[in-house]
Every structure is written in structure tokens, then in C-alpha cells.
Design a protein around this motif. Structure first.
Motif, mmCIF file in Angstrom:
data_model
loop_
_atom_site.group_PDB
_atom_site.id
_atom_site.type_symbol
_atom_site.label_atom_id
_atom_site.label_comp_id
_atom_site.label_asym_id
_atom_site.label_seq_id
_atom_site.Cartn_x
_atom_site.Cartn_y
_atom_site.Cartn_z
ATOM 1 N N GLN A 191 0.850 -1.213 0.000
ATOM 2 C CA GLN A 191 0.000 0.000 0.000
ATOM 3 C C GLN A 191 0.878 1.253 0.000
ATOM 4 N N GLU A 223 1.020 4.012 -2.986
ATOM 5 C CA GLU A 223 0.816 5.452 -2.704
ATOM 6 C C GLU A 223 2.026 6.252 -3.197
ATOM 7 N N LYS A 231 2.321 6.932 -6.906
ATOM 8 C CA LYS A 231 1.375 7.906 -7.511
ATOM 9 C C LYS A 231 2.048 9.252 -7.761
ATOM 10 N N SER A 278 -6.485 3.550 3.277
ATOM 11 C CA SER A 278 -5.808 4.841 3.178
ATOM 12 C C SER A 278 -4.396 4.708 3.726
ATOM 13 N N VAL A 279 -3.569 5.667 3.393
ATOM 14 C CA VAL A 279 -2.174 5.719 3.861
ATOM 15 C C VAL A 279 -2.014 6.949 4.734
ATOM 16 N N ARG A 312 -5.441 11.862 -1.689
ATOM 17 C CA ARG A 312 -4.630 12.283 -2.842
ATOM 18 C C ARG A 312 -5.504 12.884 -3.923
#
Lengths: 73, 73, 73, 73, 73, 73, 73, 73, 73, 73, 73, 73
Positions: free
Chosen positions: B23, B27, B30, D2-3, D67
Motif C-alpha cells: 500500500q 501510494e 502515484k 488509506s495511507v 490524494r
């Protein structure tokens, strides 16, 4: 305001570290309620006769204390 | 001589620590280029109602900086 | 009262650690104002084909934040 | 999934450490959403002319990343 | 009374951390006897072209020393 | 998949820390191949008769292992 | 049997870290005898107006104690 | 180039940690000049008869050294 | 409210670590009053000609400060 | 300029920690020359059937390297 | 000779860190006697909806053990 | 797969550190079974009237958990 207690457990598994963590969780669930977090302190592998015996995780288990008068430390 | 920047992210996954690391990588991919290394700082499990909610990895992501004038910190 | 932000950079140099630190400072000066301190976290040497490739310094750069509304983290 | 991102800020206050922490929170609230935790790394006092100038707290601010394409690190 | 020696190895694997640990064990088994424990020092992922290259584990391997006169350090 | 070994050496020099690091590299190059990184653990100065005797760097040398059967630890 | 005392000093220099260390040594030599070792605790650079002000080394100075009755701590 | 010395003091207060820090500052001001920074090393509470006796802060006091010949360490 | 000062000493003994600690205590008793605690920082053995020269303990000595005006740091 | 190598050994003894350290020294003396220092990393006791089995010391052994061409790491 | 036990608790308070410490003390006083010291391990603030939820202190509580046969760990 | 629990105890002795460790072991043997290891965390000496009061060892006791339903944490 509740208080959280932290105890330290070591889980062992012939499969891997994540399974060793599940052993800790299973043990904690037997006697604790309000478990919030389990933080890894150390990871290793114990060897016997030069082969993997168990994967081990040492971790700190945090849980909320619901006190009744006769509980002890 | 290029410079490397290091940021800190926490990945979460219901599956396990390696998936939580993926994950973080997803992220980072991106928005970052020139990612060189992702180092683990901490591993834990968050519990809700005494059951595993997510496996978490806190890690430091290193990436090479290509600067354009309007970038900010 | 102003607030200070700390980011982490790695400088590289074929000359030595102090020059690697100057690479960090040069990079920071491009985009930051109010730089107060740069603290060393780690020093090493990267080798390629058994020879010194670069001297590296990993450091934390502290700088005062002057906020305008559209700035992002 | 989510991060979470972690950045490091230093708050200053002429009053005390808890107020210095509030300076960090106020600064973070200006630009961040989904702030989950602020962990203390270090506490000190800066002196000028042998008198207390400011109480300082260095802390790590954790916040969830939402994001959009044009966000940068 | 036997003495235990500790050496430090880094294992790499495209699959995951537990497989990287197995690389260390396989390497140690080639030349060492009386291996008792392998403790994790650090875990990370090396990236190339913004993709996972290898999962890495740095670990300390403990093994009992059976000395013969001509062994060297 | 290759494995990396890490050994610890202390270099000494009457000139400075960077030269002490070069002593470590020179020593490592005599017997090791595939040296990838040399990380600083500690730096100090040894004094004799209240004057600088040597600058010292304690560092960890990482190198890739190419095993032949008769190698020993 | 003599006893060794350890005090902590910070040296500053506009030139570099090794010169900052020499400032510590020069200061120590003014009042101490039997200096055996000076170990680095921390290295940083102080910046003023976004330029290098001084290179700083924080170090622990070890020296042998020759006691006379009227010495104080 | 001046040199900074660092000593370690523990302040105690029945009121709280910030007051304990003020005890350290008051003590330091009695004998030291050029105090620049006081960094917290540790905080605790001493208990007597299961009640709070004092709040304690252990801290490192940094001050610039102005040397005259007869000063001792 | 009294303040406690902490200094660092290294004791040496040909007998063992506990005797080395007694050397520190004997030295401290010569000049200090109100000694409350001596905490071990590090233990080692110095070797000369491949034989034990001395057992060494590095420790932090805490003592209560009774100030008179002409005391110095 | 000679280089020092550091290896890590664990000594065991049914008597106590100082005897466990002597086991390390005895082992080191079998194959090493120019031993300068042995620093304690960790001390513990291993229990079997709830009784003391051995006192253990984990320590780092520093020794000067005299190289001949066919030595290996 | 009595033995001291150390357990780890986390106190929470909407007011501040010193009040969070008082929550730990209040909880400890319910079930423990012979409490000697409470040492801070970590301090943070938990945020909900970008506002302060609670100030948290994680601390180690030391207390003297008076054993009766049916006590458990 | 059994789970290991780790608790922290401080032993005191007027004789020395090894005897203080034996106090911890004696205390642990009163109520625990399956004790596997006792690891030293810290060693110090408490002083009263500038004389040795007790030698203290702070250690972590590891023991295997055999659970019955009414056990508590």
C-alpha cells in the motif's frame, strides 16, 4: 477517563511471523477485553539441528482496563 | 550530484505486513519518481472489538529529487 | 510564535562527507528560507566495483515555516 | 485502504510545553486534514541572556492522505 | 562450556521478507553447524525503476563454535 | 539470490576521519570482493600525552558472498 | 587504580567538523591532563540567513583524575 | 570560536514538570553564564506512601565556556 | 527543593566489575556528599598482550547539590 | 596504520557473568592475537526447569588485524 | 530483601500530560501498594476530527511486591 | 504452540549484582513455572549516607503461559 495497560508476549509458529502474531492475539483474546493495539518489539527464528524450529514475534499488547475492586496486578 | 529525500508513510492492510508495505509503495508511486528504498520503522496490528482491524507498517521512503522551480516543501 | 519544520535529505559527493553536507545545503537553499540547523543522522560510503562511488550524509534540515494559504504538505 | 503520512514540526511557546504543542496543532490544522496523532520526539527550553526564551516541543504529526493528482511531496 | 559466535547477513528475495530470511538460513547452513537463533536487525525493500526489486532482511546468525586449531577469524 | 555479509572494522589515521575510512576500505579491498557499502558506527580521537594520536572510525563493511565449499566463518 | 572522568563539550568551527573537534581538544588541553579519548556524540551545522554559520561537534572527553583535596565537582 | 559545555542536572518540584525545569534553571543561573539550551533527558514522578512526592526532570544544560586560568573541571 | 547533579566516571579494577564500581564509589566519596545513585552505562575489559588488564565500568553518579557561592562548574 | 576487527561472541558459565566473560576471552585467545578490548552488549541468565542453567554475556571482541594473503573473511 | 515489579500503563486526559499522569497514579493506587516511581516512556496527543481528543502519557509504574501464596502473574 | 509472557522485576542485594539477580529468580520461582530466560535491562547501586545501600538489577523474566480460565492480567 479509562487507562490502558501494556503487557509483553512472545508468539511462536512453525509457519511464519504473521502466524506467530495470530498466536499472541489468540492468547490475548482468551483473557483480555478492550485490546487496542499489538506492537512488534522483535522478530527472530529459533533453530534446532540447523533447521527452522519456530518463527517468533515479541510484541506489546495494549488493552483498556475495566477495574473491579478485587482485581490484582 | 543528486540529492535523495526521505518521507515517512504508514501503510495499512487487512491481509498482512507485506501487503501493508505494498500500500505504501502504491501510494508513493502515484506522486514520486526515483524511489530507491523503503525501510521499515515499525510494525503493529490495530484491533477493534478484540479482532484484527489492520496490519500496519510505518516506513521511510527514499526517492531522488528532480527539482523544478515551483516545487515546495 | 513561528513553527519549525524538519525534513530529511541525503547528500552525495565523490569528495567527502563535508562536501556531501554542502550538497544538502545547496539543495535546501533552492526552495527553503529560514533554515536554522542541519543535523547528521547517518554517514556512509557507497562502493561500486570495490571502489568508492560516493560519500553520503543523511541529515535532518530544520527551517522556519512562513505559511501562505495555498501551501501543501 | 488509506495511507498515513508523518511530518516533523517544532512548536515554540513562552508559556510551556503544552502550549508549544498547541502551536504545532494550530499550524497543522491550517493545511492538514485527517490528523490522527501527534507524538513527542523531544522537549527543551531555549535560553537567551540566561533567561527562558521559549519552551520547545519537537513532534511527529500523523495525518491521513487524501490524494488528488496535482499534490506533490 | 561452549561459546556462541554471531555474524551478520542480509538476505534478499523477490517474494517477501520470510523468503529473504530463508535465503539467510540456506546460506548459513552451507558452512555453519550448531545454528541456534537468527534475529532480525532491519527490514526493507530495494526499488529499481520505481518497482520492487527485492525484499531484504538484515539478521544476526548465532551458532555454536566447535574449534579446531587451524580455524581463523 | 546472493547473500550479503557484514563485518565490523575500525580504521585509524593521524590525518582525519575520512582518511581513517580509507584505511578500512584499503584493508577490505585486500580480501573482499563485491563490497557494496561501508556504514559509520562511531567516530572518535585517541589521545596520547594530551595530543591527538589517531582519528578513528568504526564502520560496518557490507559485501556480497560468493561461496566456495572450503570457506569458513 | 586511577579513575577516568567524562565531560561533554561542543566545538564550533567555520571550516569543518575536524576543525571543530580541534577546538574541543584545544579547550580541553587548557585545563585537563591525562586526556585519553574524545568520542563524537553528534554532528550538525548551524545556519544563519540560510548560510553556514558553524560546523559543530558534540563530544565526550575522557581524562584521568589526579585528585588533590580542594578539587570540586 | 567559543566552546560549549554540557552538564546534567535533575530538578524536583511538588507542582509539576515545568516547575521542576524552573528549579534546574534557577540552580544553573546561580553559577553559570551563557546558558543556551536545556534539553530534557527523562521525566518521572517519585512516590512516597503511594502519594506523589515530587515531579522530576533530568536535563542537559548547555552553556558557553569563558575560561580563566584557575578554573577546574 | 534541592537539585541533583550527574557526572560520569569510569572505574577500573584487575579483579572484576563490582570492584571497578567500588573504585568509582571511593573516588566519588572523596569529594561529593549526598550521593544517591550510581547507574551503569557500559562494562568492558581492557586487554594487554592478549591478557586481561582491567575490568572497567562506566557509570553516572547522582549527588545532591549544596551550593556555596564560590563553587564552579 | 593497522586496522582493528570486531567480532561478536556469547560466553556461558554456570558460575556467573565474570566467568562467562572469561570463557569468551579463553575462546578468543585460541585463535586471535592483538586483542585490545571486549565490550559487553548484553547479559542474561538461561533457565531450565525453573533453575539457573547458565549465566550468559554477549560481547564484542576487538583485535588488531595482521594480514597474510590467504586469510579469508 | 524485597523485589520491585514494573508494569506499563497509559493515562489519558482532555486537560494535559500532568493530568494524564494523575490518571495513571489514581489507577495504580486502586490496586497497588508500595509504589515507588512512575517513569515516562512516551507522550502524545490523540486527535479526532482534527481536534485534540486526549493528551496521553505512557509510563512504567514501579511497586514493591508483598507476596501471598495465591497471587498470580 | 505455547505463548511466552515477559514481566519486569528489580532485584536488590547488599552483596552484588549476581545476588540481586538471584533475588529476582527466587521471587519468580514462587509463582511462575516454565521460566526460560531472565535478561538484564539495567544495573545500578543505590546509596544512602554516601555508602552502598543495595546493588540493583532490573530484568525481564520470560515464562511459558499455561492458561486456566480464571487467570487474569
Amino acid at each position: 477517563m479509562s487507562v490502558v495497560k501494556i503487557i509483553e508476549l512472545v508468539g511462536e509458529s512453525p509457519i511464519g511471523w504473521e502466524d506467530a502474531m495470530k498466536q499472541i492475539i489468540a492468547e490475548a483474546q482468551k483473557t483480555l477485553r478492550g485490546i487496542t493495539r499489538i506492537g512488534v518489539v522483535e522478530q527472530d527464528v529459533r533453530m534446532i539441528n540447523d533447521k527452522i524450529d519456530v518463527w517468533r514475534v515479541r510484541a506489546q499488547v495494549s488493552f483498556r482496563i475495566e477495574r473491579s475492586d478485587n482485581d490484582k496486578d
